[in-house]
Design an enzyme around this catalytic site. Structure first.
Site, short mmCIF file in Angstrom:
data_model
loop_
_atom_site.label_atom_id
_atom_site.label_comp_id
_atom_site.label_asym_id
_atom_site.label_seq_id
_atom_site.Cartn_x
_atom_site.Cartn_y
_atom_site.Cartn_z
CD GLU A 191 -3.35 -0.21 2.13
OE1 GLU A 191 -2.81 0.41 3.06
OE2 GLU A 191 -4.41 -0.75 1.77
CG HIS A 242 8.23 -29.43 -0.49
ND1 HIS A 242 8.89 -30.77 -0.84
CD2 HIS A 242 9.09 -28.92 0.46
CE1 HIS A 242 9.68 -31.09 -0.19
NE2 HIS A 242 10.03 -29.90 0.64
CE LYS A 261 -12.10 1.39 1.05
NZ LYS A 261 -11.76 2.62 2.01
O1 PA5 Z 1 -3.34 1.56 5.85
C1 PA5 Z 1 -4.40 1.94 5.69
O2 PA5 Z 1 -4.82 2.93 5.95
C2 PA5 Z 1 -5.63 1.08 5.41
O3 PA5 Z 1 -5.25 -0.33 5.05
C3 PA5 Z 1 -6.55 0.86 6.56
O4 PA5 Z 1 -5.99 0.32 7.54
C4 PA5 Z 1 -7.86 -0.05 6.17
O5 PA5 Z 1 -8.33 0.52 5.17
C5 PA5 Z 1 -8.92 0.30 7.28
O6 PA5 Z 1 -9.16 1.48 7.24
P1 PA5 Z 1 -9.99 1.70 8.55
O7 PA5 Z 1 -9.25 1.52 9.98
O8 PA5 Z 1 -10.23 3.20 8.45
O9 PA5 Z 1 -11.54 1.02 8.83
#
Ligand code: PA5
Length: 447
Positions: free
Chosen positions: A288, A309, A423
């Protein structure tokens, strides 16, 4: 010994000259992180840098109190969250305790993680378990609006309210969210739930050392003081802008050198199955943070020798775009000695008296030589034990290296604009008000 980077198995891919050449870029990334530089992309998400030193001590004490209450009144803790609000806690519990934590725990509740998928099967299974025991819920969402955990929370809040009187149900709900905004925050205020805060300047995937990770981790009977102290020791150590002494910056430098040499896939590897979720945490942190603007190393993972394996053939002889980051621990949590057998029908007496950890080490040594011979450079990260202090240091090391790597790559390591695309489509297809136009366009493509 704390964490140590061993660069002996990089082959000809990373020369001293290449390290010297990239050092100015590392120093620039360092200054972007340190001077709260207005030019640093995402500089409003630098809170994790000093967090192990300046975290909220009052909240930390409340986390411990809540963990004590949950441990005394709950057979099960349901942790609801996704991404950064899920992976760190689960990874830490499996790293320090076991991937079989729920089967082996004695003095702490079983912990189930939901809200990280929309599978009706998975949610129903955990729902049935909770119908027959005393349980509490820790719902975690920084934004307070993420769909997967919101749906799971509706389900488990409903069950708590069915099983217990209103006041008791509310006392079994622990909310970790933004200090001021979001649907979850408003609900928590209205219902009087115990609340913990995800600091504004700490993004989801950098938040494991806040209440996001700490409450579930403490509920598993893990020493969060030691965890924070491991991370605190790392703050100064990994802030020296000199790759000859700072392994964290050296790791960031090596990854970028390899990437520029065509090694576009990093495999996080461990010889300990209890590391499986740590690999998942790394994959989120790096994927990310770096995967944007058509750039970035693709993070992948394996547990050896299991995956030797399955993936082993590809790693040895497939497309040469891989490098491996291998985690080795000198002391196993538990040793197992191979006994001699009088008849020796299986021919294994040459191993009699040897520990399984010795055999595991030889598997690593054989593999690292084979893979480097096959053109797969290996970065080795060594530590003594899989304990709280080493984990705290490891978390900080990899967060810092990720931020430095991202800045060297030229991206903002603290946003995730690409996560929004699916989303929007999902909301439109579910008929959420406000998405009608997009829904029509998508349906035409699906029909
Ligand atoms: O690193 C990030 O910001 C994302 O992966 C969030 O942790 C994830 O989308 C969950 O978001 P939230 O904590 O707002 O529900």
């Amino acid at each position: 010994m704390s964490l140590k980077l061993n660069s002996k198995y990089l082959g000809s891919f990373v020369s001293e000259e290449a390290l010297l050449a990239i050092e100015p870029e590392v120093k620039k990334a360092h200054s972007l992180l340190n001077e709260n530089n207005a030019n640093a992309a995402g500089n409003d998400f630098h809170g994790w840098i000093s967090l192990p030193l300046d975290y909220d001590r009052d909240e930390f004490a409340r986390i411990k109190q809540s963990a004590k209450k949950i441990m005394s009144d709950s057979e099960v803790l349901v942790v609801i969250g996704i991404g950064g609000s899920y992976l760190g806690a689960r990874a830490a519990i499996e790293f320090v305790k076991s991937k079989n934590y729920n089967l082996t725990t004695k003095n702490a509740p079983k912990i189930f993680f939901v809200g990280n998928s929309i599978s009706p099967t998975e949610i129903s299974e955990i729902y049935s378990i909770c119908e027959n025991c005393d349980f509490s819920v820790n719902v975690i969402s920084k934004s307070g609006t993420t769909t997967e955990p919101a749906i799971a929370f509706r389900v488990f809040k409903g069950l708590l309210e069915k099983k217990y009187a209103a006041e008791e149900a509310a006392s079994r709900i622990y909310v970790t969210t933004d200090k001021a905004k979001g649907t979850l925050k408003s609900l928590a205020d209205r219902m009087g739930y115990e609340e913990f805060v995800v600091p504004d300047d700490v993004g989801g995937r950098y938040s494991v050392l806040t209440a996001v990770g700490l409450l579930p981790i403490a509920c598993a009977g893990i020493d969060i003081d030691k965890l924070m102290s491991g991370a605190a020791n790392a703050v100064e150590k990994y802030n020296i802008p000199d790759i000859s002494v700072n392994d964290c910056y050296k790791y960031a430098a090596i990854r970028n050198i390899l990437y520029r040499a065509g090694k576009k896939v990093e495999m996080f590897v461990s010889y300990e199955p209890d590391f499986t979720l740590m690999n998942e945490w790394f994959k989120q942190l790096y994927g990310e943070s770096e995967g944007k603007e058509n750039k970035g190393i693709f993070p992948s993972s394996a547990i050896y020798s299991t995956d030797l394996h399955s993936l082993g053939q590809y790693v040895q002889e497939g497309e040469r775009h891989l490098f491996e980051t291998v985690f080795m621990f000198n002391e196993p949590k538990t040793e197992l000695i191979i006994e001699a057998d009088e008849e020796n029908v299986d021919g294994l007496n040459f191993l009699a008296g040897k520990g399984m950890s010795y055999i595991n080490r030889k598997a690593f040594e054989g593999t690292v030589l084979a893979h480097t011979d096959g053109g797969v450079p290996n970065i080795i990260i060594e530590a003594d034990r899989m304990d709280e202090e080493n984990l705290g240091e490891m978390i900080y090391f990899f967060e810092k290296a990720c931020a430095v790597s991202g800045y060297i790559l030229g991206v903002n390591p603290f946003n995730q604009p690409g996560v929004e695309s699916y989303k929007k489509n999902m909301f439109a297809l579910l008929g959420k008000p406000g998405y009608e136009e997009l829904a029509d366009a998508l349906k035409a493509r699906l029909d």
